[in-house]
Design a protein around this motif. Structure first.
Motif, short mmCIF file in Angstrom:
data_model
loop_
_atom_site.label_atom_id
_atom_site.label_comp_id
_atom_site.label_asym_id
_atom_site.label_seq_id
_atom_site.Cartn_x
_atom_site.Cartn_y
_atom_site.Cartn_z
N LEU A 18 53.14 40.46 54.93
CA LEU A 18 51.70 40.67 55.02
C LEU A 18 51.41 41.28 54.48
N ARG A 19 50.37 41.26 53.00
CA ARG A 19 50.65 42.18 52.04
C ARG A 19 48.71 42.35 51.54
N GLN A 20 48.75 43.19 51.15
CA GLN A 20 47.09 43.64 50.47
C GLN A 20 47.57 43.05 49.21
N ARG A 21 46.66 42.21 48.50
CA ARG A 21 45.96 41.04 47.79
C ARG A 21 44.72 41.04 47.27
N ALA A 22 45.10 40.78 45.72
CA ALA A 22 44.03 40.79 44.92
C ALA A 22 42.80 39.46 45.12
N VAL A 23 41.87 40.20 45.22
CA VAL A 23 40.61 38.97 45.53
C VAL A 23 39.55 39.66 43.96
N GLY A 24 38.73 38.49 43.91
CA GLY A 24 38.44 39.13 42.36
C GLY A 24 37.33 37.38 42.08
N ARG A 25 36.49 38.24 41.82
CA ARG A 25 34.98 37.30 41.32
C ARG A 25 33.78 37.25 40.73
N VAL A 26 33.60 36.70 39.43
CA VAL A 26 33.04 36.91 38.37
C VAL A 26 31.97 35.83 38.28
N ALA A 27 30.67 35.95 37.95
CA ALA A 27 29.82 34.31 37.53
C ALA A 27 28.44 35.11 36.57
N LEU A 28 28.34 34.11 35.81
CA LEU A 28 27.48 34.06 34.63
C LEU A 28 26.51 33.36 34.38
N ALA A 43 27.91 39.04 37.82
CA ALA A 43 28.20 39.48 38.59
C ALA A 43 29.36 39.95 38.53
N GLU A 44 30.77 41.02 39.49
CA GLU A 44 31.39 41.23 39.49
C GLU A 44 32.09 41.65 40.47
N SER A 45 33.58 41.52 40.91
CA SER A 45 33.34 41.91 42.06
C SER A 45 35.21 41.99 42.43
N GLY A 46 35.76 42.52 43.17
CA GLY A 46 37.58 42.56 43.21
C GLY A 46 37.48 43.10 41.27
N SER A 47 39.27 42.82 41.40
CA SER A 47 39.54 42.89 40.25
C SER A 47 39.24 41.68 39.27
N MET A 48 38.39 40.90 38.97
CA MET A 48 37.90 40.34 37.87
C MET A 48 36.90 41.47 37.19
N ARG A 49 36.82 40.83 35.67
CA ARG A 49 35.57 41.23 34.67
C ARG A 49 35.30 40.28 33.75
N GLY A 74 49.38 34.41 47.06
CA GLY A 74 48.50 34.51 48.06
C GLY A 74 46.72 35.18 47.16
N ASP A 75 46.85 35.80 46.25
CA ASP A 75 45.50 36.40 45.44
C ASP A 75 44.79 34.93 45.26
N GLN A 76 43.51 35.71 45.51
CA GLN A 76 42.36 34.75 44.91
C GLN A 76 40.93 34.62 44.13
N PHE A 77 40.76 33.98 43.40
CA PHE A 77 39.74 34.32 42.15
C PHE A 77 39.36 33.36 42.48
N SER A 78 37.55 33.19 41.37
CA SER A 78 37.29 32.56 41.78
C SER A 78 36.31 33.21 40.28
N VAL A 79 35.69 32.02 39.86
CA VAL A 79 34.97 31.85 38.03
C VAL A 79 33.88 31.25 38.12
N VAL A 106 50.63 30.97 48.72
CA VAL A 106 49.96 30.03 47.64
C VAL A 106 48.93 30.61 47.07
N ALA A 107 48.78 31.63 45.67
CA ALA A 107 47.62 32.39 45.02
C ALA A 107 46.56 31.01 44.49
N GLU A 108 45.37 31.46 44.36
CA GLU A 108 44.02 29.78 44.23
C GLU A 108 43.46 31.15 43.03
#
Length: 284
Positions: A18-28, A43-49, A74-79, A106-108
């Protein structure tokens, strides 16, 4: 195309650290004001800009930045990109997106695109680079108005050629769904699991290529551009490419044995196809 399809859960170890993973989201969101495209919502959150460099035209250039420095297990990102009626938007990335080795999870990455009436979106990120034992599941969904214009381009490279690296084991799933006027017009899926380097050597998969790319163009005149695209592709060397068109869309596939060969074909092709310069981040 599916290769070596197995249940998603079957490929994951029963237990992993178990590790702390990156989670990021951007919306334009983009809208047209007096013939020029302007941001309507960011809109920006986590590690996404998302950054909006100065554009010389009437459209809006957007650059998606992952401050995590890559994608790991295990990272999770959305755009999310919403191009409203009459707007013109180009989305790119500042460099290749690196997907690092995973010890199981699996990263998503999820991408959702929406195009309003008479709008245009060019989605042209730079390549995704998978390290040995990388594990990535990516999904792209697009909703396109009947008179909108969408150009999608994605490239993926398996292993770092500079280090003579091969993806001896890994997982890569890429699913595209495009709806036009709420009707599904394009569905594509690629899944590679296990000894990816060996799978890519098979003639029915990539015949030894390690750099793959897909371009899909959805527009009222997409089918009419097929012959000119084929003529341009015939001038390329060092990169296998083919194009087809149907049902109001155009699709082009590229296969190359190195990222250098792929880029030497892709850059002039995108320049000619789009009729305008590539985003400045592609040239830096």
């Amino acid at each position: 195309m599916y290769v070596n399809v197995l249940p998603f859960e079957a490929s994951s170890p029963a237990a992993s650290p178990l590790r702390q993973r990156a989670v990021g989201r951007v919306a334009l969101g983009a809208m047209s004001i007096n013939g020029r495209t302007r941001p309507d919502r960011i809109a920006e959150s986590g590690s996404m800009r998302i950054r909006l460099p100065r554009s010389e035209g009437c459209g809006l250039d957007a650059v998606i930045v992952n401050t995590a420095g890559g994608i790991a297990c295990g990272d999770q990102f959305s755009v999310e990109i919403d191009v409203q009626a009459g707007s013109v938007v180009t989305v790119a990335t500042p460099a290749a997106e690196k997907v690092y080795r995973s010890d199981g999870p699996v990263a998503e990455l999820s991408v959702k695109l929406s195009l309003g009436s008479a709008s245009r979106l060019d989605w042209i990120p730079q390549e995704t680079l998978l390290f040995d034992r990388a594990r990535l599941a990516r999904r792209l969904d697009a909703e396109v108005a009947p008179d909108a214009r969408l150009t999608l381009f994605e490239a993926v490279v398996f292993g770092r050629a500079a280090r003579a690296e091969h993806v001896t084991q890994g997982f890569f799933e890429d699913r595209w769904r495009i709806r036009r006027g709420e009707r599904l017009v394009y569905a594509d899926a690629l899944r590679l699991e296990g000894p990816i380097a060996d799978l890519l050597k098979k003639p029915s998969v990539a015949d030894g290529a390690r750099a793959l790319a897909t371009l899909v163009h959805v527009a009222p005149d997409a089918e009419s551009r097929l012959e000119s695209v084929r003529q341009h592709l015939s001038l390329n060397s060092g990169c296998e490419a083919a194009a087809s068109a149907w049902n109001g869309l155009l699709a082009v596939r590229f296969c190359a044995r190195s990222i250098e060969a792929l880029r030497s074909a892709i850059c002039p092709f995108l320049l000619a196809f789009r009729g305008e310069p590539l985003p400045r981040v592609w040239l830096s």
